[in-house]
Every structure is written in C-alpha cells, then in structure tokens.
Design an enzyme around this catalytic site. Structure first.
Site, PDB file in Angstrom:
ATOM      1  N   SER A 137      12.594   4.164   4.741  1.00  0.00           N
ATOM      2  CA  SER A 137      13.265   3.655   5.694  1.00  0.00           C
ATOM      3  C   SER A 137      14.743   4.158   5.961  1.00  0.00           C
ATOM      4  CB  SER A 137      13.192   2.164   5.588  1.00  0.00           C
ATOM      5  OG  SER A 137      14.127   1.560   6.644  1.00  0.00           O
ATOM      6  N   LYS A 172      15.439  -0.528  -0.468  1.00  0.00           N
ATOM      7  CA  LYS A 172      15.381   0.528   0.229  1.00  0.00           C
ATOM      8  C   LYS A 172      16.372   1.574  -0.337  1.00  0.00           C
ATOM      9  CE  LYS A 172      11.439   0.190   2.445  1.00  0.00           C
ATOM     10  NZ  LYS A 172      10.285   0.861   2.189  1.00  0.00           N
ATOM     11  N   TYR A 200      15.514  -6.064   1.781  1.00  0.00           N
ATOM     12  CA  TYR A 200      15.203  -4.866   2.173  1.00  0.00           C
ATOM     13  C   TYR A 200      16.418  -3.581   2.031  1.00  0.00           C
ATOM     14  CZ  TYR A 200      12.320  -1.768   5.223  1.00  0.00           C
ATOM     15  OH  TYR A 200      11.788  -0.908   5.788  1.00  0.00           O
TER      16      TYR A 200
END
Length: 265
Positions: free
Chosen positions: A138, A155, A151
């Site tokens: 991502s 990530k 997140y």
C-alpha cells in the site's frame, strides 16, 4: 519476469486486487494460479470464474501453520512456486482508540503473514536459484494512512520487510517487489467510505481511484521489469520525495486536508 507457465499463489484472492491479479496472471499464461482466502465461498467463486488454471484454497494467512500447509500443498501438486503474492490485508479506520485486538490482527495479517510466506516458500526458491515475492504494502507503507494508526504502522513494517528481503536475497536469484497503490475501488475503500472513516475520505479526495484491474495491469508491467517499488499511482513517488525533503511541509499539507475533510468540518 515472464509469467508464461508459472506457478503462482495469491493470498487475499476472494476479491479486490487479489481476484484481479488472479485473472490477469492467468491471462498472461500462468500455468496455475492458487487463490487463498478465508472466505471459502467467494474465493471458490472467483477461481471458478477464471477457469481451469485457477483453483481456490481456504487459508488464514495470519496462521503460520496454515501458510506452511498452503505452500506445501502447492509444491506437492505443481512441483514449485514461482511467484508468491502476499496480498491479503486488513484496515481498521481507527487511531489510538483501536483496541489491542485490532492492532494484533493488523500485525498478523499485514506483517507476519509476509514473514510466514517467506519462511515457507524461500527454501524451495533458493534451492532452485530463482523465485519472486510480491508484497502488497500500500501507499500507506510509503506515506501514511490518515485516520488508521494500525494500518500505517503495519504497512510501513511490511515495506521495510520487503526491502530487507530484496537486499538479502536478490543476489541469490530471489526477486522482490512491493506493490504500493493508493486509492483502489475495492471493498476495503468502499466499506471505509460507507462507515465515514476519515482515512477513506482522504484517499478518495487525494487522486484517482483506480480499479483493481488497473492495478493488476500495472503490477504485471512492474513484474516484467522486476521493479522493487510498483506504484500504480505515479504521484506517490512525488509525495514520497516531498515527505523526505520537507517533512514539516508535507505533514502540514496533510493536516489541512484532514481539517477540510473531517465529518464535523
């Protein structure tokens, strides 16, 4: 990488980028594409829709034993794995209010699943002197995910691990790519927008929202060129340069965007 006659595993294959990758890889001539997911009905439907070259496996990538079993089963059936796409991921839409369970799940799916996959698949690849790992990290791994602390942190860790793998094993025939899209029209983004998550609103306002098929197209091109960073949104490279060269300005711009898009603004 020439995808003709390759044996490929794609996790998170029940929808979104994973399903689009499965379809595109078969179209590129892959001999077999194994789609893994926890959603048995959806992943089987995707595999059935692709055709005989695809088949579904129910597996939880957050469980090391299940990942090992997945890899072992594919190697027994097909003799090898040429490309492993660690694509499964989860978002929370939460900040400091995220409970420990959300942090734990994010860590296991977004980071440890990549570790489990590498542990399981690398021995066979190293024995053959070739193999490819594709990690979906991502744009949040390159930049940040406004409104989603778990997140963002996981990530970043996933991208760091992918870079470590590339540095450590490239000279032994192992290629590594990190797929880092920004806004993609997948259930993850749609669900975030429906729930009013700030991060999803920022993503939708920050540039083009690509289809999963467009991301798959860019991914195949990146694999052919063996690029480490695959950026379906080329503007992410410019954002990353600004983030490094002028971190205060970059953060200030994001704060202004957040202020404008807050639900109570």
């Amino acid at each position: 990488m020439d995808l003709t006659d390759r044996i490929v595993v794609v996790t998170g294959g029940a929808g979104g980028i994973g399903a689009a990758l499965g379809r595109r890889l078969v179209a590129e001539g892959a001999a077999a594409v194994v789609l893994a997911d926890t959603d048995a009905d959806r992943v089987r439907a995707v595999a059935d829709g692709i055709g005989a070259a695809a088949h579904a496996v129910v597996a939880d990538v957050a469980d090391a034993d299940q990942v090992s079993a997945l890899v072992g089963d594919v190697e027994r059936r097909h003799g090898r794995i040429d490309l492993f796409c660690a694509n499964a991921g989860v978002a929370t839409g939460r900040g400091l209010d995220a409970p420990d369970a959300d942090w734990e799940r994010s860590w296991r799916v977004n980071v440890l699943a990549h570790v489990y996959a590498a542990r399981a698949v690398l021995p066979g690849m190293l024995a053959r002197g070739e193999g490819y790992l594709l990690h979906t990290c991502s744009a949040a791994g390159v930049l940040t995910a406004v409104g989603d602390a778990p997140y963002t942190a996981t990530k970043h860790a996933a991208l760091g691990f992918a870079e470590w793998l590339s540095i450590t094993y490239r000279d032994r025939g192992i290629r590594v790519s990190a797929l880092c899209p920004q806004g993609v029209d997948t259930p993850m983004l749609a669900d975030g927008l429906a729930a009013g998550h700030l991060g999803a609103r920022v993503i939708a306002a920050s540039g083009a929202v690509l289809t999963a098929e467009q991301v798959a197209d860019v991914t195949v091109a990146g694999l052919a060129e063996e690029r480490f960073l695959i950026l379906p949104h080329p503007e992410v490279a410019g954002y990353a340069r600004r983030r490094v060269e002028d971190p205060d300005g970059w953060q200030g711009a994001l704060r202004r965007t957040v202020a404008r898009l807050r639900p109570d603004a």
